[in-house]
Structure formats: C-alpha cells, structure tokens
Design an enzyme around this catalytic site. Structure first.
Site, PDB file in Angstrom:
ATOM      1  N   ASN A 276       0.856  -1.191   0.000  1.00 20.99           N
ATOM      2  CA  ASN A 276       0.000   0.000   0.000  1.00 20.99           C
ATOM      3  C   ASN A 276       0.897   1.248   0.000  1.00 20.99           C
ATOM      4  OD1 ASN A 276      -1.437   2.286   1.059  1.00 20.99           O
ATOM      5  ND2 ASN A 276      -3.077   0.909   1.679  1.00 20.99           N
TER       6      ASN A 276
ATOM      7  N   HIS B 129       0.802   6.265   1.679  1.00 26.07           N
ATOM      8  CA  HIS B 129       1.588   7.214   2.490  1.00 26.07           C
ATOM      9  C   HIS B 129       2.529   8.067   1.641  1.00 26.07           C
ATOM     10  CE1 HIS B 129      -0.021   5.961   6.193  1.00 26.07           C
ATOM     11  NE2 HIS B 129       0.909   5.132   6.613  1.00 26.07           N
TER      12      HIS B 129
ATOM     13  N   HIS C  44      -5.664   3.808  -2.341  1.00 23.34           N
ATOM     14  CA  HIS C  44      -7.006   4.147  -1.857  1.00 23.34           C
ATOM     15  C   HIS C  44      -7.285   5.599  -2.228  1.00 23.34           C
ATOM     16  CE1 HIS C  44      -9.807   4.310   1.962  1.00 23.34           C
ATOM     17  NE2 HIS C  44     -10.459   4.567   0.848  1.00 23.34           N
TER      18      HIS C  44
ATOM     19  N   ARG D  77      -9.614   8.259  -1.496  1.00 23.78           N
ATOM     20  CA  ARG D  77     -10.660   8.517  -0.493  1.00 23.78           C
ATOM     21  C   ARG D  77     -11.596   9.604  -0.990  1.00 23.78           C
ATOM     22  NH1 ARG D  77      -9.153   6.464   4.761  1.00 23.78           N
ATOM     23  NH2 ARG D  77     -10.992   7.593   5.438  1.00 23.78           N
TER      24      ARG D  77
ATOM     25  N   ARG E  96      -7.558  12.792   0.508  1.00 23.07           N
ATOM     26  CA  ARG E  96      -6.496  13.261   1.415  1.00 23.07           C
ATOM     27  C   ARG E  96      -5.103  12.782   0.999  1.00 23.07           C
ATOM     28  NH1 ARG E  96      -7.861   9.775   6.782  1.00 23.07           N
ATOM     29  NH2 ARG E  96      -9.858  10.752   6.432  1.00 23.07           N
TER      30      ARG E  96
ATOM     31  N   GLU F 176      -8.545   0.319  -3.266  1.00 21.43           N
ATOM     32  CA  GLU F 176      -9.359   0.379  -2.049  1.00 21.43           C
ATOM     33  C   GLU F 176     -10.377   1.489  -2.209  1.00 21.43           C
ATOM     34  OE1 GLU F 176      -7.644   1.037   1.824  1.00 21.43           O
ATOM     35  OE2 GLU F 176      -6.392  -0.711   1.488  1.00 21.43           O
TER      36      GLU F 176
ATOM     37  N   THR G  67     -17.737  -2.969  14.943  1.00 21.90           N
ATOM     38  CA  THR G  67     -17.178  -2.571  16.244  1.00 21.90           C
ATOM     39  C   THR G  67     -15.696  -2.269  16.164  1.00 21.90           C
ATOM     40  OG1 THR G  67     -17.201  -4.940  16.627  1.00 21.90           O
ATOM     41  CG2 THR G  67     -18.776  -3.620  17.881  1.00 21.90           C
TER      42      THR G  67
ATOM     43  N   GLU H 120     -10.527  -9.533   3.059  1.00 20.18           N
ATOM     44  CA  GLU H 120      -9.268  -9.156   3.713  1.00 20.18           C
ATOM     45  C   GLU H 120      -9.579  -9.039   5.191  1.00 20.18           C
ATOM     46  OE1 GLU H 120      -6.901  -5.946   2.035  1.00 20.18           O
ATOM     47  OE2 GLU H 120      -6.222  -5.411   4.060  1.00 20.18           O
TER      48      GLU H 120
ATOM     49  N   HIS I  57      -3.555  -4.599   7.756  1.00 19.22           N
ATOM     50  CA  HIS I  57      -3.618  -3.473   8.683  1.00 19.22           C
ATOM     51  C   HIS I  57      -2.750  -3.752   9.912  1.00 19.22           C
ATOM     52  CE1 HIS I  57      -5.310   0.476   9.411  1.00 19.22           C
ATOM     53  NE2 HIS I  57      -5.021   0.206  10.650  1.00 19.22           N
TER      54      HIS I  57
HETATM   55  N1  PXP Z   1      -5.668  -3.046   4.290  1.00 21.55           N
HETATM   56  C1  PXP Z   1      -6.564  -2.043   4.281  1.00 21.55           C
HETATM   57  C2  PXP Z   1      -7.964  -2.354   3.882  1.00 21.55           C
HETATM   58  C3  PXP Z   1      -6.173  -0.736   4.619  1.00 21.55           C
HETATM   59  O1  PXP Z   1      -7.082   0.262   4.587  1.00 21.55           O
HETATM   60  C4  PXP Z   1      -4.828  -0.483   4.923  1.00 21.55           C
HETATM   61  C5  PXP Z   1      -4.359   0.903   5.200  1.00 21.55           C
HETATM   62  O2  PXP Z   1      -4.875   1.373   6.351  1.00 21.55           O
HETATM   63  C6  PXP Z   1      -3.946  -1.555   4.941  1.00 21.55           C
HETATM   64  C7  PXP Z   1      -4.385  -2.833   4.627  1.00 21.55           C
HETATM   65  C8  PXP Z   1      -2.510  -1.367   5.289  1.00 21.55           C
HETATM   66  O3  PXP Z   1      -2.395  -1.097   6.643  1.00 21.55           O
HETATM   67  P1  PXP Z   1      -1.008  -0.619   7.221  1.00 21.55           P
HETATM   68  O4  PXP Z   1      -0.712   0.700   6.587  1.00 21.55           O
HETATM   69  O5  PXP Z   1      -1.247  -0.545   8.684  1.00 21.55           O
HETATM   70  O6  PXP Z   1       0.006  -1.650   6.843  1.00 21.55           O
END
Ligand code: PXP
Length: 248
Positions: free
Chosen positions: A8, A11, A51, A53, A57, A78, A109, A159, A198
C-alpha cells in the site's frame, strides 16, 4: 502457494500532499506515487494497493489512472462503497477492488466493513464491480457473521482486518490470532480467497504464520516507514523475505 505481498503506497501520496495539496501535478511535487509503485515492483511486490478517499487526502484520481497504466503489477483499488467510487472503479478497471469503510455508519465494532449491517448496498456494489471484471475483496473484522455475510454477498475475497491483533498486548494476542484462524477457516470453506492487512509489520508478522489459508498480506505503514531508512525497493524485499517463512 507462497504468501503474496500487496504494498500500500498511500503514504507516499500523503507526504506529497503535505506540501503540494493544491498542485499535485506540478513538476516539483514529490515524492511520486508512480515511482513508488515502480520501486515496489523492483523489490518484488506482488500487487499495489491505492485508496482514493472521498476527501482525496492522499491519492488523487490522476495518480490512480497513471499507476494503472504505467506500473505492470496487479492493482488493488481500495474504495468506499459510494456511487462516486464505484464510478471511478468502473473506469479504472483495477484487477481488484477492496471495499472499505469510510464513514462511521459503515464500520463494525472494530473497524472493518459492516457487511451484515449494510448487506444490500455491499452486495449490489460487489455485483456491479464483478460484472465489470473487477474481483472484489471485503475488508472485514475476523468475526464469523461478517465472514458469512461476505460469502453470501458473492465477493471472491475477504481481507481480514488485523488491526486488533496488531494492537493486542499479552494474552490478547493469542485471542486475536484465534479469531483470525476461525475467520480464515470459515472464509476458505466458503470458497473465498483470504487476505489479511492493517498494522502488519516486520516483527509481528511471524505471529500470523499460524493462521491457515492466507493468500496475501496487504502492508503499507511499516514498509513505507522502513523505506525512509533503506529505500522502498529494499524495504519491500525485506518484507517478502520474511513472508517466505509462511508455512501453509
Ligand atoms: N488493508 C486495508 C484495507 C487498509 O485500509 C490499509 C491501510 O490502512 C492496509 C491494509 C494497510 O495497513 P497498514 O498501513 O497498517 O500496513
């Protein structure tokens, strides 16, 4: 099957937007999400995740289309379950779309998509995207009712949200791992490809190696953080090396 790595790179766009939010296409705008995608490819990434959004952002629409056309890797888009994002996905035609919550009412939750609570909207989005050739993944908590609803929705993948696992301390870690094991088993029995993501990092990933049936990890934060020390290509390669120990 080896465990695949989806990287991903949101960032990278976050950092660019910190300075160039109003001129993301200017020649000065850096760092480049496109270059990050190419670096991840060189490091051995199996797919890229971005992603776009609703609030734009980090990734911009133009980033998504540029990466789609110029990085020869499967693209995982995403997206929130909105008309706007479905429209973009149908034009972008990514390989995969991972449906994620963006607003409070879509969240379970612990932070996954509430497929049970928003079943009809989720199933409709799954159908429209998959009819257009985009394979859909649902980002859900490792809760059995959510997995069951995902199976019924017709999505091809889930996922599993590993955020609670990543934040757990002491004996909670085993409890979270047990939840992931049960969810992965049910998803697999229901014919789904099971991914996880995540909060996975270079040290906690070993604890996930007891979870069966995992096809792919989606990882962003830890790899991008590590890239500030060693570069993105090496950071991706290091993660892939660690993932090779997955025993299933
Ligand atoms: N999977 C999803 C659905 C996400 O939204 C994200 C980013 O928040 C990630 C994986 C990757 O998470 P991380 O940046 O904590 O590795």
């Amino acid at each position: 099957m080896p465990l695949l790595l989806g990287v991903n790179i949101d960032h990278i766009a976050t950092l660019r937007q910190a300075r160039y939010a109003h001129t993301p296409d200017s020649p000065n705008a850096e760092p480049s999400p496109l270059q990050a995608g190419l670096d991840a490819l060189e490091g051995g990434a199996d797919s890229l995740t971005i992603h776009v959004r609703g609030d734009r952002r980090h990734m911009q629409d133009a980033d998504a289309f540029r990466i789609r056309s110029e990085v020869p890797l499967p693209l995982n888009f995403e997206m929130g379950v909105t008309e706007e994002m479905i429209g973009i996905a149908l034009k972008l035609k990514p390989d995969f779309a991972c449906l994620v919550p963006e607003s409070r009412e879509e969240v379970t939750t612990e932070g996954g998509l509430d497929v049970t609570g928003r079943y009809d909207a989720t199933r409709d989005a799954v159908q429209r995207l998959q009819d257009a050739g985009v394979i859909v993944s649902l980002f859900i908590d490792p809760d059995l009712p959510q997995v069951e609803a995902a199976i019924r929705s017709g999505a091809k993948m889930i996922e599993l949200h590993t955020g609670c696992f990543a934040n757990a301390m002491g004996s909670e870690v085993d409890q979270e791992v047990d939840r992931l094991i049960a969810a992965a088993r049910l998803g697999h029995e229901g014919g789904l490809q099971v991914n996880a993501g995540h909060g996975i990092n270079y040290t906690n990933l070993n604890r996930l190696f007891v979870v069966p049936h995992l096809a792919e990890f989606n990882i962003g934060h830890s790899i991008i953080s590590r890239s500030t020390r060693v570069g993105l290509t090496t950071a991706v390669r290091e993660m892939k090396e660690r993932m090779a120990a997955y025993p299933f």
